[in-house]
Design an enzyme around this catalytic site. Structure first.
Site, short mmCIF file in Angstrom:
data_model
loop_
_atom_site.label_atom_id
_atom_site.label_comp_id
_atom_site.label_asym_id
_atom_site.label_seq_id
_atom_site.Cartn_x
_atom_site.Cartn_y
_atom_site.Cartn_z
N ASP A 144 88.05 23.15 54.83
CA ASP A 144 86.83 23.04 54.02
C ASP A 144 86.32 24.36 53.46
O ASP A 144 85.18 24.43 53.03
CB ASP A 144 85.73 22.36 54.83
CG ASP A 144 85.15 23.28 55.89
OD1 ASP A 144 85.88 24.15 56.37
OD2 ASP A 144 83.96 23.13 56.22
N GLU A 145 87.13 25.41 53.44
CA GLU A 145 86.65 26.64 52.82
C GLU A 145 87.81 27.47 52.29
O GLU A 145 88.93 27.38 52.78
CB GLU A 145 85.83 27.48 53.82
CG GLU A 145 86.59 27.90 55.04
CD GLU A 145 85.78 28.82 55.94
OE1 GLU A 145 85.20 29.79 55.45
OE2 GLU A 145 85.75 28.54 57.15
N ASP B 78 82.46 27.12 50.51
CA ASP B 78 82.40 26.52 51.84
C ASP B 78 81.69 25.17 51.73
O ASP B 78 80.56 25.10 51.25
CB ASP B 78 81.61 27.46 52.77
CG ASP B 78 81.88 27.18 54.24
OD1 ASP B 78 82.43 26.10 54.55
OD2 ASP B 78 81.52 28.03 55.07
#
Length: 396
Positions: A109-110, A15
């Site tokens: 983003d993860e 993350d």
DNA sequence: TCTGGGGTCCTAGGACCC
DNA sequence: TCTGGGGTCCTAGGACCC
């Protein structure tokens, strides 16, 4: 020679820390070290991301921007630049895939990574996690946090505990010791509504939840969610990391700074959204059978109207024709806060064509020409004539 | 404090079919 | 003639995620 044993914690959750903020800092170094808030700058915007400096003042994601300004007026406020995030995201995922193809993205983003195939190259999954953090740091100058665990549920919770810029492993065998003290609200799938229900059962921690009889839980939150939460509370999660599949829907929506009251303006905005959605459909080589119109009124009540066709649509003009038919079924005497257009039941384009609905082969050529100009000169290069000078937002 | 935008998944009722 | 049961699709709404 014998193979090393399998990793006991083969699942990673990676993350990125304050991703939008960090990307903006790469672009503008004057943002480093000061409170930064990324979000819509109008009066109806919300916080998309805030730096750790700003979080100290109580600013957090999804907070109305006007509230953030009150809490932290000295922060730098930056409008989101989605294209920039998408581009950096692709690089981040490129780093993930340089370690393993078993990558399941959850957002820009993860991602979850199944690193069980790397046991010949690294002593532990934790070592893989550290290597990924270093690779992202070195190649992209960005901080990332990693959770390492025996399953997805625990890995995700662990990465959150590792933030910022850290790594946390939940060793096999100590799952419940890690899990049960955590607040139940932190469970993936427990939002505001479910939390209120669980609170009514006297549940505060995940350990409390584990003690609720399955039948009681099912009675309160439904069979499907009840079984899901019950298993997760026992750290029982066998969902595999499944590499990303096809999109299931494509949509565009917008909340307006001032509510719309004029029908012509509403139609113009919908046409623009149809152009956006249609363009993305064609870029993806997809068409959609189901078209959905979404409206939100000033009191926040939100309605949708949808229709399914026998075959897929990918021409903006056809999409707009469908949306206009749906528009006839909603109340436009009330002001409109938000409009949205969505397409689902997606299939590969090039299948049977939708007939009727004013379509003609000529529109295919027009769409193709528009897409080409947009590809060369940018998204804003071409717009329908009626969008060139929109009528005023208010009738008064 | 007055609530973005882009998604996924679930539920529930009704139509329709066998 | 007072009426089953299951499967599938569609529609609308809502919870939830980042």
């Amino acid at each position: 020679m014998t193979d090393p044993p399998p990793f006991t914690e083969p699942i990673l959750h990676v993350d990125m820390d304050a991703f939008f903020v960090e990307v903006e800092r790469l672009h503008d170094p004057s943002l480093v070290g000061v409170p930064v808030v990324v979000g819509g700058l109008g009066n109806r915007g919300v916080v998309a991301a805030s730096s750790y400096e700003a979080r100290r003042y109580g600013v957090h994601s999804a907070m109305p921007i006007v509230q953030a300004r009150r809490l932290c007026p000295q922060a730098r406020y930056v409008a989101p630049t989605q294209g920039r995030y998408r581009a950096v995201s692709e690089e981040v995922f490129g780093v993930f895939r340089s370690f393993t193809p078993r990558v399941e993205g959850l957002s820009v983003d993860e991602a979850f990574l199944d690193v069980s195939g790397l046991r010949l190259h690294y002593p532990t999954a934790t070592a893989v996690g550290q290597a990924i953090r270093e690779a992202i740091r070195t190649a992209l100058l960005l901080p990332a946090s990693v959770g390492v665990a025996s399953n997805k549920f625990l890995a995700k919770l662990a990465s959150e505990n590792a933030k910022p810029d850290g790594l946390l492993t939940v060793p096999a065998g100590s799952e419940l010791a890690f899990l049960h003290p955590l607040p139940v609200r932190r469970m993936w799938g427990v939002g505001e509504a479910t939390y209120a229900t669980l609170e009514g059962l006297g549940v505060a921690t995940i350990g409390d939840l584990a003690g609720v009889p399955l039948a009681t839980l099912e009675g309160r939150v439904g069979r499907s969610l009840g079984q899901h939460l019950h298993r997760l509370a026992l750290a029982d999660d066998d969902r595999p990391v499944s590499p990303d599949g096809e999109a299931k829907s494509i949509s565009s929506e917008q909340t307006f700074e001032c509510d719309l009251t004029v029908r012509e303006r509403i139609e113009a905005e919908l046409l623009r959204q149809c152009e956006r959605v249609g363009s993305q459909l064609r870029r993806s080589g997809l068409s959609g059978r189901t078209v959905t119109l979404k409206l939100r009124y000033p009191d926040f009540t939100t309605i949708t109207r949808s229709h399914s066709f026998d075959s897929g649509i990918d021409v903006s003009h056809d999409l707009y024709a469908a949306v206009r038919q749906l528009l006839a079924r909603v109340d436009l005497k009330r002001p409109v806060r938000l409009l949205g257009v969505g397409v689902s039941s997606l299939e590969k384009a090039g299948g049977p064509r939708q007939l009727g609905l004013n379509r003609s082969a000529a529109w295919d050529d027009v769409s193709a020409a528009i897409d080409e100009v947009r590809a060369r000169f940018g998204e804003e290069a071409v717009a329908p004539a009626r969008l060139a000078s929109p009528p005023p937002a208010h009738s008064d």
